[in-house]
Design a protein around this motif. Structure first.
Motif, PDB file in Angstrom:
ATOM      1  N   PHE A 157      43.124  55.402  42.244  1.00 36.12           N
ATOM      2  CA  PHE A 157      44.481  54.987  41.915  1.00 36.12           C
ATOM      3  C   PHE A 157      44.753  54.883  40.417  1.00 36.12           C
ATOM      4  O   PHE A 157      45.818  55.250  39.951  1.00 36.12           O
ATOM      5  CB  PHE A 157      44.799  53.625  42.558  1.00 36.12           C
ATOM      6  CG  PHE A 157      44.904  53.685  44.048  1.00 36.12           C
ATOM      7  CD1 PHE A 157      46.118  53.900  44.662  1.00 36.12           C
ATOM      8  CD2 PHE A 157      43.782  53.543  44.841  1.00 36.12           C
ATOM      9  CE1 PHE A 157      46.213  53.959  46.043  1.00 36.12           C
ATOM     10  CE2 PHE A 157      43.861  53.602  46.217  1.00 36.12           C
ATOM     11  CZ  PHE A 157      45.079  53.814  46.816  1.00 36.12           C
ATOM     12  N   MET A 158      43.804  54.351  39.674  1.00 34.92           N
ATOM     13  CA  MET A 158      44.047  54.096  38.248  1.00 34.92           C
ATOM     14  C   MET A 158      43.976  55.382  37.440  1.00 34.92           C
ATOM     15  O   MET A 158      43.353  56.361  37.839  1.00 34.92           O
ATOM     16  CB  MET A 158      43.054  53.076  37.727  1.00 34.92           C
ATOM     17  CG  MET A 158      43.295  51.706  38.329  1.00 34.92           C
ATOM     18  SD  MET A 158      42.339  50.410  37.573  1.00 34.92           S
ATOM     19  CE  MET A 158      43.202  50.211  36.029  1.00 34.92           C
ATOM     20  N   THR A 159      44.629  55.346  36.299  1.00 38.62           N
ATOM     21  CA  THR A 159      44.613  56.477  35.385  1.00 38.62           C
ATOM     22  C   THR A 159      44.075  56.018  34.039  1.00 38.62           C
ATOM     23  O   THR A 159      44.073  54.830  33.731  1.00 38.62           O
ATOM     24  CB  THR A 159      46.021  57.059  35.189  1.00 38.62           C
ATOM     25  OG1 THR A 159      46.856  56.047  34.647  1.00 38.62           O
ATOM     26  CG2 THR A 159      46.603  57.550  36.493  1.00 38.62           C
ATOM     27  N   PHE A 160      43.631  56.959  33.233  1.00 38.00           N
ATOM     28  CA  PHE A 160      43.125  56.655  31.906  1.00 38.00           C
ATOM     29  C   PHE A 160      43.959  57.401  30.883  1.00 38.00           C
ATOM     30  O   PHE A 160      44.312  58.565  31.081  1.00 38.00           O
ATOM     31  CB  PHE A 160      41.667  57.093  31.772  1.00 38.00           C
ATOM     32  CG  PHE A 160      41.185  57.048  30.355  1.00 38.00           C
ATOM     33  CD1 PHE A 160      40.828  55.849  29.768  1.00 38.00           C
ATOM     34  CD2 PHE A 160      41.129  58.198  29.596  1.00 38.00           C
ATOM     35  CE1 PHE A 160      40.403  55.800  28.455  1.00 38.00           C
ATOM     36  CE2 PHE A 160      40.703  58.161  28.280  1.00 38.00           C
ATOM     37  CZ  PHE A 160      40.339  56.962  27.711  1.00 38.00           C
ATOM     38  N   SER A 161      44.275  56.740  29.805  1.00 39.66           N
ATOM     39  CA  SER A 161      44.934  57.385  28.682  1.00 39.66           C
ATOM     40  C   SER A 161      44.523  56.677  27.407  1.00 39.66           C
ATOM     41  O   SER A 161      44.627  55.455  27.316  1.00 39.66           O
ATOM     42  CB  SER A 161      46.449  57.335  28.825  1.00 39.66           C
ATOM     43  OG  SER A 161      47.049  57.856  27.644  1.00 39.66           O
ATOM     44  N   GLU A 184      49.481  57.214  41.673  1.00 37.29           N
ATOM     45  CA  GLU A 184      48.757  56.539  40.597  1.00 37.29           C
ATOM     46  C   GLU A 184      49.239  55.102  40.447  1.00 37.29           C
ATOM     47  O   GLU A 184      50.362  54.768  40.804  1.00 37.29           O
ATOM     48  CB  GLU A 184      48.895  57.287  39.293  1.00 37.29           C
ATOM     49  CG  GLU A 184      50.290  57.337  38.733  1.00 37.29           C
ATOM     50  CD  GLU A 184      50.356  58.172  37.475  1.00 37.29           C
ATOM     51  OE1 GLU A 184      50.625  57.587  36.417  1.00 37.29           O
ATOM     52  OE2 GLU A 184      50.161  59.391  37.561  1.00 37.29           O
ATOM     53  N   ALA A 185      48.365  54.263  39.948  1.00 39.55           N
ATOM     54  CA  ALA A 185      48.693  52.857  39.748  1.00 39.55           C
ATOM     55  C   ALA A 185      48.645  52.548  38.266  1.00 39.55           C
ATOM     56  O   ALA A 185      47.728  52.976  37.568  1.00 39.55           O
ATOM     57  CB  ALA A 185      47.710  51.971  40.495  1.00 39.55           C
ATOM     58  N   ASN A 186      49.636  51.860  37.794  1.00 38.85           N
ATOM     59  CA  ASN A 186      49.659  51.378  36.417  1.00 38.85           C
ATOM     60  C   ASN A 186      49.521  49.866  36.502  1.00 38.85           C
ATOM     61  O   ASN A 186      50.512  49.140  36.546  1.00 38.85           O
ATOM     62  CB  ASN A 186      50.939  51.789  35.714  1.00 38.85           C
ATOM     63  CG  ASN A 186      50.914  51.450  34.243  1.00 38.85           C
ATOM     64  OD1 ASN A 186      49.921  50.951  33.737  1.00 38.85           O
ATOM     65  ND2 ASN A 186      52.009  51.700  33.564  1.00 38.85           N
ATOM     66  N   THR A 187      48.316  49.392  36.565  1.00 37.47           N
ATOM     67  CA  THR A 187      48.035  47.982  36.810  1.00 37.47           C
ATOM     68  C   THR A 187      48.194  47.189  35.519  1.00 37.47           C
ATOM     69  O   THR A 187      47.449  47.370  34.573  1.00 37.47           O
ATOM     70  CB  THR A 187      46.611  47.814  37.354  1.00 37.47           C
ATOM     71  OG1 THR A 187      46.477  48.641  38.494  1.00 37.47           O
ATOM     72  CG2 THR A 187      46.337  46.393  37.740  1.00 37.47           C
ATOM     73  N   ALA A 188      49.178  46.311  35.503  1.00 38.19           N
ATOM     74  CA  ALA A 188      49.432  45.490  34.323  1.00 38.19           C
ATOM     75  C   ALA A 188      48.731  44.141  34.412  1.00 38.19           C
ATOM     76  O   ALA A 188      48.577  43.462  33.413  1.00 38.19           O
ATOM     77  CB  ALA A 188      50.933  45.290  34.146  1.00 38.19           C
ATOM     78  N   ASN A 189      48.302  43.768  35.595  1.00 40.82           N
ATOM     79  CA  ASN A 189      47.709  42.448  35.804  1.00 40.82           C
ATOM     80  C   ASN A 189      46.393  42.607  36.558  1.00 40.82           C
ATOM     81  O   ASN A 189      46.359  43.245  37.613  1.00 40.82           O
ATOM     82  CB  ASN A 189      48.675  41.561  36.592  1.00 40.82           C
ATOM     83  CG  ASN A 189      48.206  40.132  36.701  1.00 40.82           C
ATOM     84  OD1 ASN A 189      47.014  39.843  36.712  1.00 40.82           O
ATOM     85  ND2 ASN A 189      49.161  39.229  36.771  1.00 40.82           N
ATOM     86  N   VAL A 190      45.334  42.028  36.057  1.00 40.45           N
ATOM     87  CA  VAL A 190      44.022  42.151  36.689  1.00 40.45           C
ATOM     88  C   VAL A 190      44.040  41.589  38.124  1.00 40.45           C
ATOM     89  O   VAL A 190      43.259  42.023  38.968  1.00 40.45           O
ATOM     90  CB  VAL A 190      42.932  41.491  35.825  1.00 40.45           C
ATOM     91  CG1 VAL A 190      43.060  39.982  35.852  1.00 40.45           C
ATOM     92  CG2 VAL A 190      41.546  41.925  36.254  1.00 40.45           C
ATOM     93  N   ASN A 191      44.930  40.662  38.399  1.00 44.80           N
ATOM     94  CA  ASN A 191      45.013  40.102  39.748  1.00 44.80           C
ATOM     95  C   ASN A 191      45.552  41.100  40.763  1.00 44.80           C
ATOM     96  O   ASN A 191      45.440  40.859  41.976  1.00 44.80           O
ATOM     97  CB  ASN A 191      45.867  38.829  39.747  1.00 44.80           C
ATOM     98  CG  ASN A 191      45.224  37.731  38.943  1.00 44.80           C
ATOM     99  OD1 ASN A 191      44.008  37.589  38.939  1.00 44.80           O
ATOM    100  ND2 ASN A 191      46.020  36.967  38.220  1.00 44.80           N
ATOM    101  N   ASP A 192      46.137  42.208  40.303  1.00 43.80           N
ATOM    102  CA  ASP A 192      46.635  43.249  41.206  1.00 43.80           C
ATOM    103  C   ASP A 192      45.531  44.204  41.666  1.00 43.80           C
ATOM    104  O   ASP A 192      45.745  45.024  42.540  1.00 43.80           O
ATOM    105  CB  ASP A 192      47.742  44.057  40.530  1.00 43.80           C
ATOM    106  CG  ASP A 192      48.973  43.210  40.249  1.00 43.80           C
ATOM    107  OD1 ASP A 192      49.160  42.186  40.930  1.00 43.80           O
ATOM    108  OD2 ASP A 192      49.745  43.590  39.349  1.00 43.80           O
ATOM    109  N   ILE A 193      44.353  44.085  41.061  1.00 41.04           N
ATOM    110  CA  ILE A 193      43.215  44.951  41.412  1.00 41.04           C
ATOM    111  C   ILE A 193      42.464  44.299  42.565  1.00 41.04           C
ATOM    112  O   ILE A 193      42.145  43.110  42.506  1.00 41.04           O
ATOM    113  CB  ILE A 193      42.294  45.149  40.197  1.00 41.04           C
ATOM    114  CG1 ILE A 193      43.070  45.818  39.062  1.00 41.04           C
ATOM    115  CG2 ILE A 193      41.071  45.969  40.571  1.00 41.04           C
ATOM    116  CD1 ILE A 193      42.299  45.890  37.757  1.00 41.04           C
ATOM    117  N   PRO A 194      42.149  45.061  43.610  1.00 46.64           N
ATOM    118  CA  PRO A 194      41.405  44.481  44.742  1.00 46.64           C
ATOM    119  C   PRO A 194      40.071  43.894  44.290  1.00 46.64           C
ATOM    120  O   PRO A 194      39.463  44.355  43.331  1.00 46.64           O
ATOM    121  CB  PRO A 194      41.169  45.663  45.674  1.00 46.64           C
ATOM    122  CG  PRO A 194      42.135  46.707  45.262  1.00 46.64           C
ATOM    123  CD  PRO A 194      42.426  46.478  43.809  1.00 46.64           C
TER     124      PRO A 194
END
Length: 66
Positions: A14-18, A55-65
């Protein structure tokens, strides 16, 4: 540290890198490196289209399983 299967899958699929998401002082400069950022975006979009996973743009660590 061991991560559960859901977290590993989240990072892999899900996550992307840039490099553009990093510190301003470390961001790529110049036309060639700006093109490099477009390549990262294009490859990420291709991977997500290929797998059918948005893709997921996770702004908060609590949103990660866990």
């Amino acid at each position: 540290m061991t991560y559960g299967p859901e977290r590993v899958r989240y990072f892999d699929e899900f996550m992307t890198f840039s490099p553009a998401h990093g510190l301003d002082a470390l961001r790529p400069l110049g036309a060639a490196l700006r093109a490099w950022l477009q390549v990262y975006r294009a490859l990420s979009a291709l991977r997500h289209r290929h797998t059918g996973i948005a893709e997921a743009n996770t702004a908060n660590v609590n949103d990660i399983p866990a």
